[in-house]
Write an enzyme that holds these catalytic residues in place. Structure first.
Site, mmCIF file in Angstrom:
data_model
loop_
_atom_site.group_PDB
_atom_site.id
_atom_site.type_symbol
_atom_site.label_atom_id
_atom_site.label_comp_id
_atom_site.label_asym_id
_atom_site.label_seq_id
_atom_site.Cartn_x
_atom_site.Cartn_y
_atom_site.Cartn_z
ATOM 1 N N ARG A 36 0.851 -1.282 0.022
ATOM 2 C CA ARG A 36 0.070 -0.003 0.153
ATOM 3 C C ARG A 36 0.858 1.209 0.043
ATOM 4 N NH1 ARG A 36 -5.175 -0.556 4.181
ATOM 5 N NH2 ARG A 36 -5.782 -3.009 3.464
ATOM 6 N N HIS A 82 -7.404 -4.716 -7.706
ATOM 7 C CA HIS A 82 -7.149 -4.034 -6.663
ATOM 8 C C HIS A 82 -8.509 -3.816 -5.720
ATOM 9 C CE1 HIS A 82 -4.340 -1.277 -4.063
ATOM 10 N NE2 HIS A 82 -5.531 -0.449 -3.970
ATOM 11 N N TYR A 126 -18.466 11.600 -14.062
ATOM 12 C CA TYR A 126 -18.401 12.809 -15.086
ATOM 13 C C TYR A 126 -17.135 13.206 -15.569
ATOM 14 C CZ TYR A 126 -22.777 13.976 -12.290
ATOM 15 O OH TYR A 126 -23.833 13.929 -11.768
#
Length: 744
Positions: A36, A82, A126
């Protein structure tokens, strides 16, 4: 009732809780560190970034293609590679597209991807995205066996362990992350300068760190700014892998004519949110903590333009900016911590040479793997082409075998000593390929591939040639993304820190008259203006006035306590208003059994006589009474049951001392030694009792004391004149019974 056997009893194990917690927490910690938070030194990517880029590549979102919705990319990433939250993945993707967050963006975003004011990106449904050229260079060779692949979490797909990384992404874009017990913070750099350092390291493998840093120079932040560190400090940071860079905003003075001017800030430090910076300056302005500044405006569009208006034309621009650098994030610090995963997946804090060396080693391996991959492809093609050439030389026989033999493949293999692949290729040839032109093209391709094969074999057999080929690759990357391009030009400049410009307190705090009031119970406050010190100030029940002095908000208030300590309080920090103030002990570390002996305004150049109740004392100058911390500064050493009771400014050449025995002694101030710290000398000798009061005066003016009917000045000093450490004579007739020269 018989006991029922516990189901699956044989599966129950007894374990120690501490050991089990330790084991499981260690597993979690390693997962956080490796999977991570820390980047790989070879490609500079964390797993989430690597998977994002790979997923976009699989969707064919190259720079020349159209955009796709970010939601589509995020869906592929969390569905295939992931298994984490979509908001975290989209957040990582947004950052890769922000040109104010990463030096060389890896994602080309279309839509609202946030701004430097701290506004977030629009929802992923968007926005649209595709890869940049820099990202494509990072993944070049991915289909040529350049790196290893591993199974994804569900075993249905494969993902690269590391990117081939033709560009030194770790240093070019930097990285930041917090793991368990460790963190990383790497600044971005200029690609052209990183390439210069890499080329030097290839040519000089045993070089020291200094020549590498002289070529690397230092960070190159996407938001520009000015680094105000010396080369020695930068060198030490890169040598240790840890350190701090000081970054200042870039500003200039704009002339408005008629002597007027304004300051325009055009670049701010990296990771500083512009809107919060302006809010901070505006708040300081409202609180009257920047008296030299009149107004601040944000005239930014795509480029940053923060306008600062000085109070008047006489304000020095450099002085104003120095104050703002000290008070706001116009100057910030970047704490570098080059903590990365090495090629074995082990975290290390590396120096700059180790980071560059790891990248070169990785590129060297990639070069070999790609060369071997290409060589295998050439060998396979040459095998087919040689079969074609045999077919052209024996075309009639080949046609006969195909027409007449039951197993033409076996017959051709036997007749012409062909391989299985060659025979299969000949059988799959189209009739149109039997043209004479086609034979010529095959011969040319065979010759070209044979030549390339020889070059690849020479490359793989000669390490020197491999390093030269690697150097050529680096030069090509430097040419493509170098300083001649708009993306590659250096943005952050370097400058020497200017000589310390002393910022006067008047530049920080608006100078206003105040009256500082300290009560007997230790409550301190101030009121605006210079009030009458004989005024009946209000206090809590059972409390009364102890000290009241006139000061300015820019002054320093000195407190002297009974333990021989001096404390310093900025007058601007004393609470004001109609209340009772706040306990003095919240501002200074006054001892539980100690109390305040004196309170006065600090005066540069002044000297003071300090004395204990046993009649000992000395002279101390202003350089020694200023305390830097709330713990105060110990100046007077005291014996048991001894207290420091007086601190009087020296305003004359004589001192008058009276004890509880009403004996008065007058002598010259020069007889008292000046000390920085100590117990002092005997000022007046007592058989019984202690010191009551002291007064400093000029010999020609005499000393004064309160008596019935007013204040009397005594100029005839002969009766009490003597030397230090004498007993003295009885005080004059009418001297106050409390043995004090004047009323407090």
């Amino acid at each position: 009732m018989s006991e029922q056997p516990i189901e699956n009893e044989e599966k129950i194990k007894n374990v120690h809780l501490a050991e089990e917690l330790s084991s499981r927490y260690l597993s979690y910690a390693m997962s956080t560190i490796v999977s991570r938070s820390l980047p790989d030194v070879r490609d500079g990517l964390k797993p989430v970034h690597r998977r994002l880029l790979y997923a976009m590549r699989q969707l064919h979102l190259d720079p020349k293609s159209g955009f796709k919705k970010c939601a589509r990319v995020v869906g592929d990433v969390i569905g295939k590679y992931h298994p984490h939250g979509d908001s975290a993945v989209y957040g990582a993707m947004v950052r890769l597209a922000q040109d104010f967050s990463v030096r060389y963006p890896l994602v080309d975003g279309q839509g609202n991807f946030g701004n430097i004011d701290g506004d977030g990106a629009a929802a992923m449904r968007y926005t649209e995205a595709r890869l940049t050229e820099f990202a494509m260079a990072l993944m070049e060779g991915l289909n040529e066996d350049a790196v290893d692949f591993r199974e994804t979490y569900d075993g249905e797909e494969e993902e690269p362990v590391v990117m081939p990384s033709m560009v030194p992404n770790l240093l070019c874009n930097g990285s930041a992350g917090i793991a368990v017990g460790m963190a990383t913070q790497i600044p971005p750099h200029n690609l052209s300068e990183v390439c210069d350092a890499l080329l030097y390291l290839i040519a000089n493998p045993d070089c020291g760190i200094e020549p590498l840093v002289s070529r690397l120079k230092g960070p190159d932040f996407p938001t520009g700014g000015i680094i105000v560190d010396k080369f020695e400090s930068i060198l030490r940071t890169y040598t240790e892998g840890r350190g701090v860079f000081r970054i200042r905003a870039k500003w200039e003075k704009e002339d408005l004519g008629h002597g007027q001017y304004q300051i325009v800030v055009k670049e701010i430090p990296y990771q500083v949110v512009k809107s919060k910076l302006i809010e901070k300056i505006a708040a300081l302005l409202m609180d009257k903590k920047i008296p030299l500044l009149s107004d601040i405006r944000d005239e930014s569009s795509h480029d940053i333009r923060i306008v600062l208006e000085p109070k008047n034309r006489t304000v020095d621009a450099a002085l104003l900016m120095e104050h703002l650098f000290k008070q706001t994030e116009l100057e910030s610090r970047f704490n570098m911590n080059m903590n990365v995963l090495d090629s074995e997946g082990v975290p290390h804090v590396m120096d700059i040479k180790q980071v560059l060396r790891e990248f070169l080693n990785h590129r060297h391996i990639v070069l070999q793997r790609r060369a071997n991959f290409r060589l295998n492809k050439i060998n396979a093609r040459l095998e087919i082409l040689s079969g074609y050439l045999i077919a052209y030389l024996n075309l009639d026989e080949i046609i006969r075998i195909i027409r007449e033999e039951e197993d033409p493949k076996a017959a051709m293999i036997k007749a012409f000593n062909l391989t299985d692949n060659q025979a299969e290729a000949i059988l799959n040839m189209k009739l149109r390929s039997l043209r004479k032109l086609e034979e010529t093209e095959i011969k040319q391709e065979f010759d070209d591939l044979s030549s390339e094969k020889g070059e690849l074999e020479a490359l793989l057999n000669d390490e020197g040639k491999r390093w030269e080929a690697l150097a050529n690759e680096i030069r090509q990357i430097r040419e493509k993304f170098g300083k001649k391009t708009a993306l590659g030009r250096r943005r952050t400049e370097f400058a020497e820190l200017p000589d310390d410009i002393e910022v006067p307190l008047e530049a920080i705090i608006e100078k206003e008259p105040i009256t500082v009031i300290l009560s007997q119970k230790g409550w301190i406050r101030c009121i605006k203006g210079h009030a009458d010190l004989s005024e009946d100030f209000k206090f809590k029940d059972d409390d009364a006035l102890q000290f009241a002095i006139h000061a300015q908000t820019t002054d320093k208030i000195i407190i002297f306590d009974t333990a021989g300590k001096f404390f310093t309080i900025p007058a601007s920090e004393i609470p004001s208003g109609r209340g009772f103030g706040q306990p003095l002990r919240l501002m200074i570390d006054l001892g539980i059994s100690d109390s305040v002996s004196s309170m006065f305004v600090f005066e540069p150049g002044a000297s003071y006589v300090i004395a204990s109740d046993t009649g000992r004392g000395f002279v101390v100058d202003e350089n020694h009474i200023l305390a830097q911390t709330r713990n105060g500064r110990k100046i007077m050493n005291l014996a048991d049951d001894e207290h420091s009771v007086f601190c009087r400014k020296i305003t004359g050449n004589m001192i008058a001392i009276i004890g509880e025995n009403r004996k008065l002694l007058i002598f010259k101030i020069e007889e008292i030694p000046s000390m920085a710290r100590g117990r002092g000398v005997t000022l007046q000798k007592y058989k019984d009792g202690k010191l009551s009061d002291i007064q400093i005066f000029n010999e020609e003016e005499g000393f004064c004391y309160t008596r019935a009917g007013g204040t009397k000045t005594e100029t005839d000093l002969l009766a009490w004149l003597g030397h230090r450490a004498q007993v003295g004579k009885l005080a004059p007739f009418g001297f106050p019974k409390n043995n004090k020269f004047l009323k407090d």
